[in-house]
Design an enzyme around this catalytic site. Structure first.
Site: not given
Length: 430
Positions: A391, A352, A262, A277, A349
């Site tokens: 994560r 999801s 990403r 990130r 987070e």
């Protein structure tokens, strides 16, 4: 992708649903385009009928020696042929315009999704585990001595730039163990089918799951047109692209561990330290393909699968329902799992889990034949992280850190680490 018939039948409801995402009304413009397109199609069909009728009459005029009528009809056939071509091209242009509008719109939120425009309106539905009380100030993952040895941002920067990391020694092995544990749990206990998929895909695959055309800046494209997947959702969901499935094969449940890529185009300045990130990261992704009537229950089950990973690792978390304005564009409803990170003193987070209804299926033209007969229907698609591996690594390190700089490891990982129970301050297993 939206059903134009549903917009025709209830444009006010369509705009009301989009307004929950903070969007202005679009139904009038869509219906005007649709009406123009349909008018062109009708006019083309009428002109084609006139052409066919004149073509039949040309021969009769010739046979009876009516040269004037013959010439008139022959000219009419030519005119109608040109008119059909022009109207058909106009209809194609209107159709393309309509497609471009529809393909750029987000999914409609489910009725039970809370209203709101940002994360402040998300609703917590449950919480598991109690954050550990530390007798010292807990560190963020990249400052923990046990992790710092094998977490090399300087070398990664030399190789690739910012937001990359090189993991070595215990860190590399711990990340591999976490991914293997997740896969084994999902396959052996949750009944998912493991897959290994490419990380390079065609543009139409990114289109099928909704990353294109609107969110292309968030992903990477190669010089020959392939795209690097931002998640294995792209590959696993597109397994059924263009297919008409047998009802008896549903639901289809898949899981894959892949590298993900990403650009993080919209996150400038956020989480620049550590591994939280990254441009390149690993994820274990779950995807389900279901009948429409089964998708809500499947969403609950997939959320539970992701929660189970955290519970087995002993990591405190909370589960929230995202409000309409905070959901991803393709989702009807999203459950976010947020893991406790002692170094930051907050929940972040880590997964999801979303149900997309038939939104992606329409883009992919993915359908199934109902067992009781009738026309093929669009499937429902769901996806969720089970979990983001990097994560999870962060959470294991921060929750297991000790005052001497070592890290105590979750018991469930010990079989994957040859019995190791901790990482020493020097960065070795013990």
């Amino acid at each position: 992708m939206h059903d134009i018939r549903a917009i025709r039948e209830n444009p006010a409801a369509f705009d009301a649903a989009l307004s929950r995402r903070g969007l202005s009304p679009v139904a009038p413009a869509i219906l005007a385009l649709d009406e123009s397109r349909r008018a062109c199609i009708l006019a083309a069909e009428t002109a084609q009928a006139d052409q066919n009728r004149a073509s039949r009459e040309v021969g009769a005029a010739k046979a009876r020696g009516d040269d004037a009528e013959f010439e008139r009809l022959r000219a009419l056939v030519a005119d109608k042929k040109a008119e059909v071509a022009r109207l058909t091209e106009e209809a194609k242009l209107r159709d393309a315009e309509l497609f471009d509008v529809l393909i750029g719109l987000p999914n409609l939120p489910a009725d039970d999704v809370p209203d709101g425009q940002d994360e402040s309106a998300n609703v917590e539905i449950r919480r598991w585990g109690t954050p550990r009380e530390f007798g010292f100030q807990p560190l963020e993952h990249y400052d923990i001595p046990a992790a710092r040895v094998g977490m090399d941002f300087a070398t990664a920067g030399k190789l690739s730039g910012t937001r990359f990391v090189v993991l070595t020694g215990a860190m590399a092995r711990l990340q591999r163990a976490l991914a293997q544990f997740m896969l084994d749990l999902h396959v052996e206990e949750h009944g998912l089918s493991e897959a290994w998929t490419p990380v390079l895909v065609k543009p139409e695959m990114m289109m099928g799951t909704g990353q294109l055309p609107k969110f292309g800046e968030d992903s990477y494209q190669t010089t020959n047109g392939w795209w690097l997947v931002p998640t294995a959702e792209v590959t696993l969901t597109n397994f059924v692209n263009g297919d008409v499935l047998d009802d008896a094969t549903l639901p289809r449940r898949h899981v894959a561990h892949t590298q993900c890529f990403r650009s993080e185009a919209g996150s400038a300045g956020r989480d620049t330290s550590g591994m939280l990130r990254q441009h390149q990261f690993e994820k274990v992704e779950m995807v389900s393909i279901t009948r429409p009537e089964d998708s809500d229950e499947e969403h609950r089950a997939m959320t539970r699968h992701a929660e189970t990973v955290l519970e087995r690792l002993g990591l405190p978390y909370r589960t929230v329902v995202l409000c309409a304005g905070d959901m991803g564009a393709g989702a009807r409803r999203t459950h976010d799992l947020e893991v406790w990170l002692p170094g930051q003193g907050t929940y972040r987070e880590i997964s999801s889990v979303s149900t997309c209804g038939d939104f992606q299926a329409r883009r992919m033209n993915a359908r199934y034949k109902p067992a009781d007969g009738g026309k093929p229907r669009f499937v429902h698609t769901l996806n969720g992280s089970g979990l983001a591996v990097g994560r999870t690594l962060i959470a294991v390190l921060e929750n297991g850190q000790e005052e001497d700089g070592s890290v105590t490891l979750p018991e469930v990982l010990r079989p994957y680490l040859r019995g190791a129970t901790r990482i020493t301050p020097e960065g070795t297993f013990a």
